[in-house]
Write an enzyme that holds these catalytic residues in place. Structure first.
Site, PDB file in Angstrom:
ATOM      1  N   LYS A 148       0.842  -1.203   0.000  1.00 39.36           N
ATOM      2  CA  LYS A 148       0.000   0.000   0.000  1.00 39.36           C
ATOM      3  C   LYS A 148       0.875   1.250   0.000  1.00 39.36           C
ATOM      4  CE  LYS A 148      -3.607   2.054   2.863  1.00 39.36           C
ATOM      5  NZ  LYS A 148      -4.535   1.836   3.969  1.00 39.36           N
TER       6      LYS A 148
ATOM      7  N   GLU B  11      10.594  -4.542   4.576  1.00 41.82           N
ATOM      8  CA  GLU B  11      10.697  -5.949   4.157  1.00 41.82           C
ATOM      9  C   GLU B  11      10.386  -6.093   2.666  1.00 41.82           C
ATOM     10  OE1 GLU B  11       9.085  -4.814   6.793  1.00 41.82           O
ATOM     11  OE2 GLU B  11       9.033  -6.267   8.444  1.00 41.82           O
TER      12      GLU B  11
ATOM     13  N   HIS C 191      -4.485 -33.444  18.186  1.00 40.29           N
ATOM     14  CA  HIS C 191      -3.350 -34.246  18.651  1.00 40.29           C
ATOM     15  C   HIS C 191      -2.290 -33.359  19.268  1.00 40.29           C
ATOM     16  CE1 HIS C 191      -4.820 -37.961  16.768  1.00 40.29           C
ATOM     17  NE2 HIS C 191      -5.473 -37.073  16.019  1.00 40.29           N
TER      18      HIS C 191
ATOM     19  N   GLY D 203      -4.956  -2.283   5.208  1.00 41.12           N
ATOM     20  CA  GLY D 203      -4.130  -3.418   4.764  1.00 41.12           C
ATOM     21  C   GLY D 203      -4.806  -4.761   5.000  1.00 41.12           C
ATOM     22  N   ARG D 204      -5.280  -4.986   6.226  1.00 35.88           N
ATOM     23  CA  ARG D 204      -5.852  -6.302   6.565  1.00 35.88           C
ATOM     24  C   ARG D 204      -7.251  -6.498   5.986  1.00 35.88           C
ATOM     25  NH1 ARG D 204      -4.850  -3.033  10.584  1.00 35.88           N
ATOM     26  NH2 ARG D 204      -6.449  -2.255  12.003  1.00 35.88           N
TER      27      ARG D 204
ATOM     28  N   LYS E 154       8.094  -0.925  12.663  1.00 30.01           N
ATOM     29  CA  LYS E 154       8.676  -0.417  11.422  1.00 30.01           C
ATOM     30  C   LYS E 154       9.728   0.664  11.737  1.00 30.01           C
ATOM     31  CE  LYS E 154       4.643  -1.310   8.373  1.00 30.01           C
ATOM     32  NZ  LYS E 154       3.818  -0.887   7.250  1.00 30.01           N
TER      33      LYS E 154
ATOM     34  N   GLU F  49      -4.979  -7.310  15.175  1.00 29.57           N
ATOM     35  CA  GLU F  49      -4.503  -5.990  14.766  1.00 29.57           C
ATOM     36  C   GLU F  49      -5.636  -4.967  14.864  1.00 29.57           C
ATOM     37  OE1 GLU F  49      -2.308  -6.089  11.058  1.00 29.57           O
ATOM     38  OE2 GLU F  49      -1.804  -3.974  11.225  1.00 29.57           O
TER      39      GLU F  49
HETATM   40  C1  G6Q Z   1      -2.566  -4.106   7.952  1.00 31.40           C
HETATM   41  C2  G6Q Z   1      -1.347  -3.548   8.467  1.00 31.40           C
HETATM   42  C3  G6Q Z   1      -0.070  -4.177   7.954  1.00 31.40           C
HETATM   43  C4  G6Q Z   1       0.277  -3.787   6.519  1.00 31.40           C
HETATM   44  C5  G6Q Z   1       1.720  -4.182   6.266  1.00 31.40           C
HETATM   45  C6  G6Q Z   1       2.162  -3.922   4.853  1.00 31.40           C
HETATM   46  O1  G6Q Z   1      -3.663  -3.699   8.216  1.00 31.40           O
HETATM   47  O2  G6Q Z   1      -1.345  -2.175   8.350  1.00 31.40           O
HETATM   48  O3  G6Q Z   1      -0.083  -5.563   8.070  1.00 31.40           O
HETATM   49  O4  G6Q Z   1      -0.583  -4.389   5.624  1.00 31.40           O
HETATM   50  O5  G6Q Z   1       2.537  -3.511   7.178  1.00 31.40           O
HETATM   51  O6  G6Q Z   1       2.060  -2.581   4.540  1.00 31.40           O
HETATM   52  P1  G6Q Z   1       2.215  -2.105   3.049  1.00 31.40           P
HETATM   53  O7  G6Q Z   1       1.126  -2.692   2.244  1.00 31.40           O
HETATM   54  O8  G6Q Z   1       2.174  -0.611   3.099  1.00 31.40           O
HETATM   55  O9  G6Q Z   1       3.550  -2.615   2.583  1.00 31.40           O
END
Ligand code: G6Q
Length: 532
Positions: A200, A206, A377, A260-261, A497, A346
């Site tokens: 996003k 990463e 198990h 994001g989620r 981050k 989250e």
């Molecule tokens: C989701 C969070 C988090 C996010 C990641 C990746 O709701 O905000 O999991 O999706 O940190 O972020 P980017 O899409 O900006 O790389």
């Protein structure tokens, strides 16, 4: 908070009752405490509730103005108050196309435009018309992203594996650990690999590190110019995509109003659309849209997300459960707990209310789980006989997509037996009657009285998955409203981050003076002395 106090008082009564007795005293209990939508059946009768509990819990929804909160979300109001954003994942699957306005502008035309772009692109990749730099068809798709830009498509591609083209291999690289990208690249041929950089912000450490490594790998084999045939981007940040060297014609946008989620339904689902095809993806959206309408329009006593939310609030805030297990009896849903872990923890892992004041009650629980029967198990021991109460959601399709002998009947027998055992337990008398040795009786006794929900649906399809995920999204939403937290920010994630960015130069530069606590300083010293 009068209902809060009423529920606390009511808890004292419930503490004196056993689920087994509630069932024995009321043969209509299941009829009272289940709800259905489409092919879904939610049985919530195995929760420690009575008519009074349920009606008090429903009053919580009035007190929290849930009806208005739902309208606010659907109308695009800025309900993510700390980030001043609307929350409109529901617009991404608004298959009825009714206009949804943000700042006076209908967002639907833009959403449909990106869907069309995804359609054209995914068709090209699936049919082999999209070619790599040397003219070969794509065979491997690598999604590079993390968190919300990874878990959704990863979970859904596995869940819909039955419907996924076998002509392509899908890989997901998320961890900054070099092993993740190295192992993936080792399986791929540069001439036939397509990278989808999903971020996003397009600044996540990463993802950008992994994307750069992939780009370098491609350049070494095919030269820098090959990027345009082998890299596409999914992002809100056009400038950063351009700067990275991806042609913006090959960029799929989404918007700040998609968290994001909650982004599986946006272009973040591109790898999924390539896997299951446009029609399959649209079915997924339709399923979610059906659940959206059910959530918006159904009275709360028959509303699946609301009921699931209320059971969770009862168990967590009032009965003191600290965790919550999601147990899908469907191998295709193996990654669902991982996905829901982010969605739930989250969103509602918060201790400050929307008004900035601390909460004085428990909010979101610790969510974990795995596909049945594997968990039986392992950690089920604690769920049956441990000192913690772990409410569970059992989820199972009635038909398997791979009906094989008695496998699915055995699986279903297990899921049913587990919730029954958790509810009933096993008494010393029953064990005695079975002839169990006197000294073993304490160990073989089960208290029972442990709550669970069971969610049955017909079979795994894109539509069914859409309904299921939207059900949990709205459940989390309702809980956030009642707990009065903002379910749509994530400052705890953002802290990580920032912190890592501060330590990195200290690890790289032996001479840099360290100003942390003694533990942090010593750990940095140890690593940098050995690594340099
Ligand atoms: C989701 C969070 C988090 C996010 C990641 C990746 O709701 O905000 O999991 O999706 O940190 O972020 P980017 O899409 O900006 O790389």
């Amino acid at each position: 908070m009068t209902i809060y106090n009423d529920l606390l008082n009511h808890k004292k009564v419930i503490d004196q009752t056993h689920l087994k007795d509630l069932f024995e005293n009321d043969p209509q209990r299941f009829n009272k405490f289940h709800a259905e939508f489409q092919d879904m059946l939610l049985d919530y009768s195995k929760n420690k509730i009575t008519d009074e509990t349920f009606s008090l819990l429903l009053k919580l929804t009035d007190e929290a103005c849930l009806k208005e909160a739902i309208s606010d979300m659907f109308e695009g109001k800025r309900i993510n108050t700390t980030e001043n954003r609307p929350v409109l994942h529901i617009a991404l699957r608004n298959r009825s196309n009714t206009p949804i306005y943000v700042d006076g502008k209908d967002v639907m035309p833009e959403i449909n435009k990106v869907l069309d772009q995804m359609h054209a692109f995914s068709d090209k990749v699936r049919s082999g018309k999209w070619k790599g730099a040397t003219g070969k068809e794509i065979k491997d798709i690598v999604n590079i992203g993390i968190g919300g830009s990874d878990l959704g498509p990863k979970m859904a591609l596995e869940a819909l594996g039955f419907y996924t083209t076998s002509k392509l291999n899908f890989h997901f690289v998320s961890n900054v650990d070099g092993t993740d990208i190295t192992q993936t690249l080792n399986k791929c041929d540069p001439e036939t690999t397509l990278f989808i950089v999903s971020s996003k912000t397009f600044t996540t450490q990463e993802t950008m590190t992994n994307a750069q490594t992939a780009k370098d790998w491609l350049s070494v084999h095919l030269g820098e110019k090959a990027t345009k045939n082998h890299f596409v981007a999914v992002s809100t940040n056009t400038k950063a995509v351009k700067a990275f060297g991806i042609d913006t014609k090959n960029m799929f946008v989404f918007w700040d109003f998609v968290g994001g989620r909650y982004s599986l339904w946006s272009a973040i689902g591109l790898s999924l659309m390539i896997g299951i095809g446009y029609d399959g993806f649209i079915e997924l959206l339709e399923g979610a849209h059906e659940m959206d309408m059910h959530f918006k329009e159904t009275s709360f006593d028959k509303n699946l997300p609301v009921i699931l939310a209320l059971m969770g609030i009862w168990n967590t805030t009032y009965l003191g459960a600290e965790s919550y297990a999601v147990l899908p009896y469907d191998q295709y849903l193996d990654k669902l707990p991982l996905y829901l872990q982010q969605l739930d923890m989250e969103s509602n892992g918060k201790s400050v209310k929307k008004n900035g004041k601390p909460v004085d009650y428990s909010t979101g629980p610790i969510l974990f789980g795995t596909a049945g029967t594997n968990g039986q198990h392992s950690f089920y021991q604690l769920i049956h006989q441990g000192t913690h109460m772990v409410p569970a959601d059992f989820i199972a399709p009635i038909y398997s997509l791979n009906e094989t002998g008695l496998h699915h009947d055995i699986l279903l027998a297990n899921v049913i037996a587990q919730s029954e055992a958790l509810m009933k337990g096993k008494t010393a008398e029953e064990l005695k009657a079975e002839g169990v040795d006197e000294e073993l009786i304490p160990f073989k006794t089960f208290t029972g009285n442990r709550p669970s929900n069971t969610l049955l649906f017909e079979k795994m399809t894109p539509k069914a998955l859409g309904r299921l995920i939207a059900l949990y999204e709205h459940k989390v939403f309702v809980q956030g409203v009642i707990w009065q937290v903002n379910s749509f920010d994530q400052f705890g994630v953002e802290l990580g981050k920032q912190l890592a960015k501060a330590v990195l130069p200290e690890l790289l530069n032996k001479k840099q003076k360290l100003k942390h606590d003694s533990s942090t300083n010593a750990l940095i010293e140890k690593i940098r002395n050995l690594r340099n």
